[in-house]
Write an enzyme that holds these catalytic residues in place. Sequence first.
Site, mmCIF file in Angstrom:
data_model
loop_
_atom_site.group_PDB
_atom_site.id
_atom_site.type_symbol
_atom_site.label_atom_id
_atom_site.label_comp_id
_atom_site.label_asym_id
_atom_site.label_seq_id
_atom_site.Cartn_x
_atom_site.Cartn_y
_atom_site.Cartn_z
ATOM 1 N N LYS A 107 0.833 -1.224 0.000
ATOM 2 C CA LYS A 107 0.000 0.000 0.000
ATOM 3 C C LYS A 107 0.853 1.253 0.000
ATOM 4 O O LYS A 107 0.688 2.144 0.846
ATOM 5 C CB LYS A 107 -0.976 0.001 1.178
ATOM 6 C CG LYS A 107 -1.959 -1.157 1.138
ATOM 7 C CD LYS A 107 -3.072 -1.019 2.134
ATOM 8 C CE LYS A 107 -3.979 -2.216 2.148
ATOM 9 N NZ LYS A 107 -3.360 -3.474 2.622
HETATM 10 O O1 LIG Z 1 -9.259 -2.904 1.463
HETATM 11 C C1 LIG Z 1 -8.411 -3.698 1.887
HETATM 12 C C2 LIG Z 1 -7.144 -3.750 1.384
HETATM 13 C C3 LIG Z 1 -6.269 -4.701 1.858
HETATM 14 N N1 LIG Z 1 -6.632 -5.560 2.828
HETATM 15 C C4 LIG Z 1 -5.642 -6.558 3.287
HETATM 16 O O2 LIG Z 1 -6.093 -7.868 2.942
HETATM 17 C C5 LIG Z 1 -5.843 -8.773 4.009
HETATM 18 C C6 LIG Z 1 -7.158 -9.260 4.572
HETATM 19 O O3 LIG Z 1 -6.932 -10.192 5.606
HETATM 20 P P1 LIG Z 1 -8.112 -11.113 6.176
HETATM 21 O O4 LIG Z 1 -7.464 -11.882 7.282
HETATM 22 O O5 LIG Z 1 -8.581 -12.010 5.054
HETATM 23 O O6 LIG Z 1 -9.195 -10.211 6.667
HETATM 24 C C7 LIG Z 1 -4.983 -8.017 5.012
HETATM 25 O O7 LIG Z 1 -3.632 -8.220 4.692
HETATM 26 C C8 LIG Z 1 -5.365 -6.566 4.776
HETATM 27 O O8 LIG Z 1 -4.343 -5.659 5.110
HETATM 28 C C9 LIG Z 1 -7.897 -5.506 3.335
HETATM 29 O O9 LIG Z 1 -8.286 -6.289 4.223
HETATM 30 N N2 LIG Z 1 -8.765 -4.567 2.847
#
Ligand SMILES: O=c1ccn([C@@H]2O[C@H](COP(=O)(O)O)[C@@H](O)[C@H]2O)c(=O)[nH]1
Length: 303
Positions: A107
């Site tokens: 990001k």
């Molecule tokens: O809008 C967003 C952008 C990035 N993320 C990232 O994806 C994963 C989600 O993890 P989970 O455990 O499946 O919830 C995490 O690395 C976030 O930083 C997001 O969730 N939303």
Amino acid sequence: MSAGPVTARSPRGGAGDRLVRAMAEHGPLCVGIDPHPGLLRDWGLADDADGARTFGLRVVEAAAGAAAVVKPQVALFERHGAAGLAALEQVLTAAADAGLELIADAKRGDIGSTMAAYADAWLREGSPLAADWVTLSPYLGFGSLDPALNLAAETGRGAFVLALTSNPEGASVQHVGGPEASVARGIVAAARELNERLREPGPEGAGGWELAGPCGLVIGATVGASLSRLGIDLADFPGPILAPGYGAQGATEEDLARVFAGTDRRLVVSSSRAILRHGPEVAALRREILGTNRRLAAGLAPS
Ligand SMILES: O=c1ccn([C@@H]2O[C@H](COP(=O)(O)O)[C@@H](O)[C@H]2O)c(=O)[nH]1
């Protein structure tokens, strides 16, 4: 380092085409590599760089041949300092050697001159941290991302730009401007325009794409009716769409089918904790990855 509006072309072919083809073979799941302190503890690993490396390498082993894509969460390696970044480098190398598409979830976003350095880190050929894709934040202006988008196009890599994130707080920025002129809609339009511009090969025949362009979007699977309220139509978006929010954040296969109707083979469904809680055994992780890919294939099949 590249600068200025995106015009570069890569002889390596398009990152979007490679990603779509890999998902056609293995399914739409992108396995998150998020070594959270609690998960490290549950896996019997130390909350340090060694623990994060072992964790990441196990996920790569489980995902190889079972998923198309992995997405290491950079922050969870960064928190261990220089040793954490060295661990991340090893995980990136192992994933590339295993033939997995790689999204570095970093990001990044800054003024253009600094953006060029971020691009150099994540997208330059031969950089120790080079991935196939990196996530970018456009909130210093979409144009500030040009150095990264240019280097991506030049090296056959790609970027996922945050448009409508999965967290509830995102709306306070991304919905500003309302149905006619929201921030998110402007980002989607800029990404669309860039992909269209890069669709044809350059004068020397390099670059171009067939199935998806190199500028993807991050759209949360949790956004509900926001897309239609903001007049954003993803069905003909000419790039891949990374959808976090499935699983641990509560979005279901039904949500994915509703929110991303028409995006077909360009949808990349990210899941981290919901998969990772099945560790530490590689076989159990692999079973969960294969099972999730099967559920997604069934849930997203056009009816
Ligand atoms: O809008 C967003 C952008 C990035 N993320 C990232 O994806 C994963 C989600 O993890 P989970 O455990 O499946 O919830 C995490 O690395 C976030 O930083 C997001 O969730 N939303």
